[in-house]
Motif scaffolding. Structure first.
Motif, short mmCIF file in Angstrom:
data_model
loop_
_atom_site.label_atom_id
_atom_site.label_comp_id
_atom_site.label_asym_id
_atom_site.label_seq_id
_atom_site.Cartn_x
_atom_site.Cartn_y
_atom_site.Cartn_z
N GLN A 122 0.81 -1.21 0.00
CA GLN A 122 0.00 0.00 0.00
C GLN A 122 0.85 1.27 0.00
O GLN A 122 0.33 2.37 0.01
CB GLN A 122 -0.92 0.02 1.23
N GLU A 123 2.16 1.09 0.03
CA GLU A 123 3.00 2.29 0.06
C GLU A 123 2.93 2.99 -1.29
O GLU A 123 3.09 2.36 -2.34
CB GLU A 123 4.44 1.90 0.42
N TRP A 132 0.57 14.40 -1.10
CA TRP A 132 1.52 13.96 -0.07
C TRP A 132 1.16 12.55 0.34
O TRP A 132 -0.03 12.23 0.49
CB TRP A 132 1.45 14.91 1.15
N TYR A 133 2.18 11.69 0.46
CA TYR A 133 1.99 10.35 1.00
C TYR A 133 2.89 10.20 2.21
O TYR A 133 4.05 10.63 2.17
CB TYR A 133 2.38 9.27 -0.02
N THR A 134 2.40 9.57 3.27
CA THR A 134 3.32 9.16 4.33
C THR A 134 2.85 7.87 4.98
O THR A 134 1.65 7.64 5.12
CB THR A 134 3.54 10.27 5.37
N ASP A 135 3.84 7.04 5.29
CA ASP A 135 3.57 5.84 6.07
C ASP A 135 3.66 6.33 7.51
O ASP A 135 4.75 6.65 8.00
CB ASP A 135 4.67 4.81 5.76
N VAL A 136 2.54 6.42 8.16
CA VAL A 136 2.49 7.00 9.51
C VAL A 136 3.31 6.11 10.46
O VAL A 136 3.36 4.89 10.29
CB VAL A 136 1.01 7.11 9.97
N ALA A 137 3.92 6.73 11.45
CA ALA A 137 4.73 5.97 12.42
C ALA A 137 3.84 4.99 13.19
O ALA A 137 2.63 5.17 13.29
CB ALA A 137 5.41 6.93 13.39
N VAL A 168 -4.48 13.44 -0.24
CA VAL A 168 -3.32 13.12 0.60
C VAL A 168 -3.57 11.71 1.14
O VAL A 168 -4.71 11.38 1.49
CB VAL A 168 -3.19 14.13 1.77
N HIS A 169 -2.52 10.89 1.17
CA HIS A 169 -2.69 9.50 1.61
C HIS A 169 -1.87 9.24 2.87
O HIS A 169 -0.64 9.39 2.85
CB HIS A 169 -2.24 8.57 0.48
N LEU A 170 -2.54 8.86 3.95
CA LEU A 170 -1.87 8.44 5.18
C LEU A 170 -2.09 6.94 5.34
O LEU A 170 -3.24 6.48 5.40
CB LEU A 170 -2.45 9.18 6.40
N ASN A 171 -1.01 6.19 5.39
CA ASN A 171 -1.10 4.73 5.55
C ASN A 171 -0.73 4.40 7.01
O ASN A 171 0.38 4.71 7.45
CB ASN A 171 -0.13 4.06 4.57
N PHE A 172 -1.69 3.80 7.75
CA PHE A 172 -1.52 3.59 9.20
C PHE A 172 -1.21 2.13 9.53
O PHE A 172 -2.08 1.28 9.40
CB PHE A 172 -2.82 3.92 9.94
#
Ligand SMILES: Cc1ncc(C[n+]2csc(CCOP(=O)(O)OP(=O)(O)O)c2C)c(N)n1
Ligand SMILES: [Mg+2]
Length: 583
Positions: A122-123, A132-137, A168-172
């Motif tokens: 999913q990254e 903006w994309y981020t793999d959330v901590a 914007v994509h946040l992957n949790f």
């Protein structure tokens, strides 16, 4: 407050910060990995939850809502193909510049690419479509991590609503347990007391993001003023913009100051809602047979995206003129490559500054008279036509909708017919469509999402294939409490293909392009609890449509049409107009 485990703390902090930054609604779709987020959203007092069974519809619903409000409505799903079902709406949000906040749940790093169930890569799933994309901590109960999470919310919303707005994509990543069960020692009881700002946030946003507005420097403005001042004939072209761009009063001021006619796309926010003259029939008459006798404009100022009307695009391509394209993001949305100047500036600010700089110019009456004559001839022909064809349905819709109305119009022929046959009115009609990527998917959901954000009556005009494509979306009528009048133009397939040369290659035209299906959509009435009525004539349509506007609940008015006949009538009307104007 105490938190049973770190996932609960993490998700509640995330949702709390969204609410502090003005988010007031969310679209949720069921699944396990997203449990912490879903529970936190569902339990938050200030966030309205729109629950959807299918992710594709959920994402389009959020898209439509954002088109109507200008603000993102987050969407949440579990891991795997659920996230991929958001993709079509993400693409439309990117192309149409609509704010969107995509929250996907995922396995923690060591379970990715290891054979774990329902786990896919999913990254950066949506590639360059997101701002903006981020793999959330990974969740953790420390002050610094929570300050990071709140800051991430501010950055995400800032990017989604920046210039240009977009997804914007946040992957949790979440580790089990996903439910709010007690995990001994996971979040110390003293956590909140020890980390008050991280845990509770600030009074208002954790980080205030202030968006600047791009402006021309004085030299560039002077060059523009000069060009406009010396122009004998000019045009203002307002293209699709999901909301009036520039603001209506700013465009009106510019039209007054320049004396230039305003050609307004139905999706520009300017076809309706103006007291002054708006040109709306150009799709019918700006053809070579008419305009070859016209002098070219010397200056054209183009706002918004590229116009829906191919006739207008071709006309602008033919004319020898100085063409200024205004784009606050410095993007290029002019595929004929005839623009001479790109102005990277906020359209409202620019329109006001330009209007202020110009001493009021009296309009060039010979030039404006050409448009007035063409408009009057076109609208008389439309008004006099009593034929049952698709163009007349859109003419009737535009005329009959109350003030105000939110009107969502599907691709493919409905938006084109609205462009050609919807006469400008001063009524406040907000017209929306999915013209970023021009898909026929997600139309019903997008419309209902827009309807969920306004007290206006909601009208959707859709083709039969677009209706089929997003039938699932009808469930939101009841689940999300939206009422609508849905006009479904049933020409048994894709009528648009009759406009293409493939029409004369049959087979495969009928089976592979027009694709008649013969489906009886009246069954959707029972299935989704709506009133379904079928009409076959123009007067019957007008009656059914007006009755639906006057009644509560959702009505689908299905109008049977013949695509081929509709095309021939469009052509006949245009031929008559061209003959009259070139006489
Ligand atoms: C998701 C998607 N698939 C395919 C297309 C190609 N396409 C454009 S218009 C159209 C037919 C639309 O039919 P309908 O909704 O009945 O409208 P009509 O052409 O009859 O006005 C198709 C298949 C598209 N734009 N989007
Ligand atoms: Mg059709």
């Amino acid at each position: 407050m105490t938190y049973p485990n770190r996932n609960t703390l993490w998700a509640e902090t995330f949702v709390d910060e969204l609410a502090a930054e003005g988010v007031d609604a969310v679209c949720l779709a069921p699944g396990s990995r997203s449990t912490p987020l879903t529970v936190a959203f569902a339990e938050h007092d200030d966030i309205e939850v729109f629950s959807h069974l299918d992710e594709r519809s959920a994402a389009f619903f959020a898209l439509g809502r954002a088109k109507r409000t200008g603000k993102p409505t987050p969407i949440v799903c579990t891991s795997g193909t659920a996230a991929a079902n958001f993709h079509p709406a993400v693409i439309e949000a990117d192309r149409a510049r609509v704010p969107m906040l995509v929250c996907t749940a995922d396995r923690p790093p060591e379970l990715r690419d290891s054979g774990a169930n329902q786990t896919v890569d999913q990254e950066k799933l949506y590639g360059d479509a997101v701002r903006w994309y981020t793999d959330v901590a990974e969740p953790e109960a420390t002050g610094r991590k929570l300050r990071y999470l709140r800051t991430t919310v501010a950055r995400a919303l800032g990017s989604a609503t920046g210039t240009p707005p977009g997804p914007v994509h946040l992957n949790f990543p979440f580790r089990k347990p996903l439910e709010p069960v007690e995990v001994e020692g996971d979040v110390p009881d003293s956590f909140e007391a020890d980390n008050p700002i991280a845990a509770e946030g600030r009074d208002g946003p954790f980080v205030t993001v202030s968006q600047g507005v791009p402006e021309l420097d004085s030299d560039a403005l002077s060059r523009l003023v000069d060009a406009v001042r010396h122009a004998e004939r000019g045009l203002l072209v307002a293209g699709p913009a999901d909301g009036p761009t520039p603001e209506r009063s700013a465009l009106a001021a510019l039209a007054d100051a320049t004396g230039f006619p305003v050609l307004a796309d139905p999706l520009s926010g300017h076809r309706f809602g103006h007291d002054g003259a708006i040109v709306g029939g150009y799709d019918s008459y700006l053809v070579p047979d008419v305009t070859e006798a016209w002098p070219d404009p010397d200056v054209v100022i183009r706002l918004g995206a590229s116009p829906t009307s191919k006739t207008l695009r071709r006309y602008l391509e033919r004319t020898e003129s100085r063409q200024f394209v205004v784009d606050p993001a410095g993007g290029w949305r002019e595929a004929t490559f005839t623009a001479t100047d790109l102005l990277v500036a906020d359209p409202t600010r620019l329109a006001r500054r330009l209007a202020d700089e110009l001493e009021p110019q009296s309009a060039n009456e010979t030039w404006t008279a050409r448009f007035e004559r063409a408009e009057s001839a076109h609208w008389s022909l439309v008004a006099d036509s009593a034929e049952h064809f698709e163009g007349n349905l859109l003419a009737a819709v535009a005329k009959l909708v109350p003030d105000p109305t939110t009107l969502f119009v599907s691709n493919s022929m409905p938006i084109r017919d609205l462009d050609r046959f919807a006469r400008p009115r001063s009524a406040d009609v907000t017209v929306l469509g999915n013209r970023g990527a021009s898909g026929i998917d997600g139309i019903i959901s997008s419309a209902l999402g827009a309807g969920s954000a306004t007290d206006d009556p909601l009208v959707l005009v859709t083709g039969d294939l677009a209706y089929y494509h997003d039938m699932n979306g009808l469930l939101a009528l009841e689940r999300c409490g939206v009422d609508a009048t849905i006009v479904e133009i049933n020409n048994d397939g894709g009528g648009i293909f009759h406009m293409l040369p493939i029409e004369s290659f049959d087979p495969p035209f009928t089976d592979q392009f027009r694709t008649p299906h013969g489906l009886d959509y009246s069954a959707t009435g029972d299935l989704y609890g709506l009133d379904f009525e079928r009409v076959e004539t123009l007067p019957a349509f007008r009656d059914a449509f007006s009755n639906s506007l006057d009644s509560s609940g959702t009505n689908v008015v299905e109008v049977r049409t013949t695509a081929e006949t509709s095309h021939r009538i469009r052509e006949t009307l245009q031929d008559r107009l061209v003959a009259e104007l070139s006489a």
